[in-house]
Scaffold this active site. Structure first.
Site, PDB file in Angstrom:
ATOM      1  N   CYS A 586       0.805  -1.215   0.000  1.00 43.28           N
ATOM      2  CA  CYS A 586       0.000   0.000   0.000  1.00 43.28           C
ATOM      3  C   CYS A 586       0.847   1.278   0.000  1.00 43.28           C
ATOM      4  O   CYS A 586       1.464   1.596  -1.007  1.00 43.28           O
ATOM      5  CB  CYS A 586      -0.989  -0.057   1.156  1.00 43.28           C
ATOM      6  SG  CYS A 586      -2.386   1.040   0.931  1.00 43.28           S
ATOM      7  N   ARG A 623     -12.036   6.737  -0.880  1.00 41.67           N
ATOM      8  CA  ARG A 623     -11.107   5.612  -0.702  1.00 41.67           C
ATOM      9  C   ARG A 623     -11.637   4.335  -1.345  1.00 41.67           C
ATOM     10  O   ARG A 623     -12.854   4.159  -1.486  1.00 41.67           O
ATOM     11  CB  ARG A 623     -10.881   5.348   0.795  1.00 41.67           C
ATOM     12  CG  ARG A 623     -10.382   6.538   1.562  1.00 41.67           C
ATOM     13  CD  ARG A 623     -10.175   6.207   3.026  1.00 41.67           C
ATOM     14  NE  ARG A 623      -8.946   5.462   3.261  1.00 41.67           N
ATOM     15  CZ  ARG A 623      -7.751   6.045   3.375  1.00 41.67           C
ATOM     16  NH1 ARG A 623      -7.635   7.339   3.262  1.00 41.67           N
ATOM     17  NH2 ARG A 623      -6.685   5.316   3.599  1.00 41.67           N
ATOM     18  N   HIS A 689      -3.643  -5.565   2.340  1.00 41.91           N
ATOM     19  CA  HIS A 689      -3.341  -5.777   3.748  1.00 41.91           C
ATOM     20  C   HIS A 689      -3.955  -7.122   4.113  1.00 41.91           C
ATOM     21  O   HIS A 689      -4.520  -7.798   3.280  1.00 41.91           O
ATOM     22  CB  HIS A 689      -3.974  -4.680   4.611  1.00 41.91           C
ATOM     23  CG  HIS A 689      -3.522  -3.300   4.247  1.00 41.91           C
ATOM     24  ND1 HIS A 689      -2.323  -2.787   4.646  1.00 41.91           N
ATOM     25  CD2 HIS A 689      -4.128  -2.317   3.533  1.00 41.91           C
ATOM     26  CE1 HIS A 689      -2.205  -1.543   4.195  1.00 41.91           C
ATOM     27  NE2 HIS A 689      -3.282  -1.236   3.516  1.00 41.91           N
TER      28      HIS A 689
HETATM   29  N1  GLN Z   1      -1.835   6.788   2.628  1.00 40.33           N
HETATM   30  C1  GLN Z   1      -1.987   5.960   1.458  1.00 40.33           C
HETATM   31  C2  GLN Z   1      -3.346   6.118   0.803  1.00 40.33           C
HETATM   32  O1  GLN Z   1      -4.304   6.451   1.464  1.00 40.33           O
HETATM   33  C3  GLN Z   1      -1.710   4.530   1.804  1.00 40.33           C
HETATM   34  C4  GLN Z   1      -2.663   3.976   2.796  1.00 40.33           C
HETATM   35  C5  GLN Z   1      -2.277   2.605   3.271  1.00 40.33           C
HETATM   36  O2  GLN Z   1      -1.106   2.251   3.339  1.00 40.33           O
HETATM   37  N2  GLN Z   1      -3.265   1.833   3.674  1.00 40.33           N
HETATM   38  O3  GLN Z   1      -3.477   5.884  -0.359  1.00 40.33           O
END
Ligand code: GLN
Length: 744
Positions: A586, A623, A689
């Site tokens: 990520c 997101r 994840h």
């Molecule tokens: N901060 C990054 C995003 O929001 C990665 C987030 C994460 O590692 N889960 O895209």
């Protein structure tokens, strides 16, 4: 006369009657929910029923306990209260508590962090108590910053409210720093000397990009912190606990404020309970409630809501508690560890809406501490029991699966009579576990000795079942042991070195679990492992590295790590071009690319792989969140995981993704490509994840295999074959997840 308000009250009364008398269900939410539908200003209209005003309790952990303690203390002082005691803490729960009150002196109301922004503008409470903020249900809450913003907005809407907050928590201090409200900090004024947890939720300054420094830390991010750069620091508590003596039967501390210096006691141990009790004393004192009433409430506190609830069933001591995030869980494990004698613990983990669909946080819990606990038997229950079982396996604990509390009690009935039982459940798993304990506790009180004897054959049957399971596991372990002796005869490097980059910054969603899994799978094959953790400010030496790991992180932490890495980009690039193995998740994956976007700022990446990351419209609130399944060239089984990111990544022409999204499950790199991650030389970059390797052991072994092959090649030796391990538990978790997603 306001017709909406009149209608909402009537409908609230009718639905309460129907729920309790016809459906025999608790009416904790529904009356308020439809009441608010009829009259959106219902809470404001009902506020007049509270003669002296209200206190709202928010915070990730301890809300229900503090709310109940306060309500009891106010009642002990002769006040009448309206309270949502069962923890129904959305605006509907608050409205219901008020609907059920004709008149009260005080409203003592628990509110969910995000729902405070709905309830507080209407309540205009006298006090808001902010207990702490930890990562919890990130899929629902987004990053902690989002929760902070929401609480700040709520406080701004009610400027006459006084904020009583935990000054030991930098996340709460940051809210207080920018609140227009009067603020009263509370905190523990000395080092308690507790063991530290691996993962904390806020290591960075809340105002600038520096790492916080601590004079002492209690647990999580709570302690005496200060930023070495900008002056952000813990404020001196107006109500402080000092001269603390924690012990199982009775803990004591001195409550110190400008006007008092009182020695107080509580009949339990645990630093988190100390914070809860301190918060209750602080608010009660602010509201003019005598300390003796709080003392009475604390000493008669017998929770009936599954929070630290004690049972005695068939002569056994049983403790039930809620735990729904790493910090809460770690506190629970401390209770188990500190209990003398044999013990059996069952973890019940669900993944429904209210729990969060993601359970990767289980890898942020320090279960390995339990492995050192003598005389412990562990069990895994709940919808995600397979995930729990994998997690415990890699913490060195063999856990048996159980089908609910009933099964757990049956399976533990053959353990020695002095075994203490612990049932730890997350949010939606708790009610069924509690209902079963309530039922058996009632039965156990009524059971005559003859009745008990009649039941023994049934108990024996379940003992046999558990024994068979156990034997199956033993044979699994034997297979492992066989492999280990076999592998010792195979050529392998003396040691595999895993370099974990910035674990204190890039550690979202249990990503660090990948390192644990890689190390454990190598060790099971007789390969020694060294884990080198590189922290912010340290130089990355990859000379001896065999596997490098970069986890995910919130934007700010990701940025800080990337600034450090950028200065050493050539080093990492040379390692990758030399076929070094690198797993990046990520945020870590994004950093490897050409550039990535932080809010509106374009941040240069390391340029190691040909990817570019942008933001979708709507910024960091838009997101890609949810379970994801992939077909990957690295595994025969579909790869399953969890994604939660704002960045949208596109691959350069000709790049190979890590996997292709299966069906409609997940997005991966971006909204359109139906592909996730990248494969480049021995680099695996991905949004998954979970942690990624927990339910995808083939991917873990691919990485180990590539690392061993590279090592062997450097010595002019043939690549060793990786012998197989018993992955029954991991595969069962993968299979469960696929079924859970409706995949075959
Ligand atoms: N901060 C990054 C995003 O929001 C990665 C987030 C994460 O590692 N889960 O895209």
């Amino acid at each position: 006369m306001n017709p909406r308000f009149t209608g909402a009250k009537a409908i609230g009364a009718i639905s309460t009657w129907a729920l309790t008398h016809v459906f025999h269900r608790p009416a904790a939410n529904f009356p308020g929910k439809i009441g608010l539908y009829v009259d959106p200003m219902l809470i404001a209209n009902l506020r007049t029923r509270l003669n002296e005003g209200s206190v709202v309790v928010v915070g990730t952990n301890g809300k229900t306990t503090v709310t109940n303690l306060l309500a009891n203390a106010f009642e002990a002082a002769g006040k009448t209260v309206a309270c949502n005691r069962t923890g129904a803490n959305l605006d509907s729960g608050v409205a219901t508590a008020l609907l059920h009150t004709t008149e009260a002196d005080w409203g003592i109301l628990e509110s969910d962090e995000l729902w405070l922004a709905k309830a507080l503008p209407q309540l205009q409470s006298n006090y808001v108590v902010l207990l702490n903020l930890f990562r919890d249900q990130l899929d629902r809450m987004g990053e902690i910053e989002h929760i902070q913003e929401s609480i700040s907005r709520a406080l701004a809407s009610s400027p006459a409210t006084t904020l009583v907050y935990n000054a030991d928590d930098p996340l709460c201090q940051a809210i207080a720093d920018c609140a227009p409200n009067r603020c009263i900090p509370f905190g523990i004024d000395e080092e308690l000397g507790l063991a530290q947890n691996t993962v904390t939720d806020a290591s960075m300054c809340q105002h600038c990009d520096s790492l916080l420094e601590y004079a002492w830390r209690q647990y999580g991010q709570l302690g005496s912190f200060a930023c070495p750069n900008c002056g952000f620091e813990r404020r001196h508590p107006a109500y402080a606990a000092c001269d603390v003596a924690l012990s199982e039967a009775e803990s004591t501390f001195t409550l110190r404020s400008a006007s008092r210096n009182a020695r107080v006691s509580m009949p339990f141990s645990g630093a988190y309970l100390l914070y809860n009790v301190l918060a209750a004393y602080t608010v009660a004192d602010c509201c003019g409630i005598p300390l003796s009433s709080v003392d009475a409430a604390v000493h008669s506190f017998a929770p009936q809501n599954g929070r630290l609830q004690r049972y005695e069933i068939d002569g056994r001591h049983i403790l039930l508690n809620l735990a729904k995030n790493p910090t809460g869980f770690n506190q629970n494990l401390r209770i188990v560890e500190n209990t003398p004698g044999p013990k059996a613990v069952a973890f019940f983990i669900n993944d429904k809406e209210a729990d969060g669909h993601d359970v990767s946080w289980l890898w942020d819990v320090d279960f390995q501490e339990l492995a050192e606990c003598e005389g412990l038997t562990a069990y895994a229950g709940g919808i995600r029991r397979n995930d729990m079982q994998v997690r415990l396996k890699y913490a060195g604990i063999d856990a048996e699966l159980v089908d609910g509390a009933h099964d757990f009690l049956a399976k533990t009935s053959n353990l020695p009579a002095d075994t203490s039982l612990f049932l730890i459940a997350n949010y939606t798993a708790l009610p069924a576990v509690k209902a079963e304990l309530d039922r058996q506790a009632d039965e156990s009180q009524n059971v005559s000795s003859t009745h008990f004897q009649e039941e023994v054959p049934g108990v024996d049957e379940s003992q046999n079942v558990s024994l068979t399971h156990f034997q199956e596991e033993i044979s699994g372990m034997d297979r492992d042991a066989g492999n280990e002796s076999e592998i010792r005869s195979v050529t392998h490097p003396e040691k595999l070195t895993i370099v974990h980059l910035y674990p204190e910054l890039l550690n979202l969603y249990g990503d660090g679990g990948n390192v644990t899994i890689l190390a454990e799978r190598a060790r099971r094959r007789g390969i020694a492992v060294e884990i080198v953790r590189v922290s912010h400010g340290q130089t990355v030496d990859l000379g001896n590295a065999d596997i490098v790991f970069l986890g995910g992180g919130p934007d700010r932490e990701q940025h800080l790590a990337s600034i450090d890495l950028l200065a050493q980009a050539d080093n990492l690039r040379a390692y990758v071009e030399d076929d070094g193995v690198l797993l990046a998740i990520c945020g870590g994956y994004q950093i490897l690319g050409r550039e990535w976007l932080l809010a509106d700022e374009i941040v240069p990446g390391l340029g190691i792989v040909d990817i570019t990351t942008r933001r979708a419209e709507g910024g960091s609130h838009n997101r890609l969140v949810g379970n994801i399944a992939l077909h990957s060239a690295l595994a025969s089984m579909p790869v399953v995981g969890y994604e939660n990111h704002a960045g949208r990544t596109s691959l350069g022409a000709g790049c190979q993704p890590f996997g292709r999204v299966v069906g409609a499950h997940g997005k991966g790199n971006n909204d359109t490509d139906k592909a996730d991650g990248i494969l480049y030389r021995n680099v695996v970059g991905t949004y998954l994840h979970g942690p990624l390797l927990a339910k995808n052991p083939e991917v873990a072994d691919h990485l180990i295999q590539r690392a061993l092959a590279r090592c062997a090649q450097k010595k002019g030796l043939p690549a060793p074959t990786l012998l197989s391990l018993d992955d029954t538990i991991e595969q069962a978790a993968n299979t469960f997840m696929r079924a859970h997603l409706g995949l075959r």
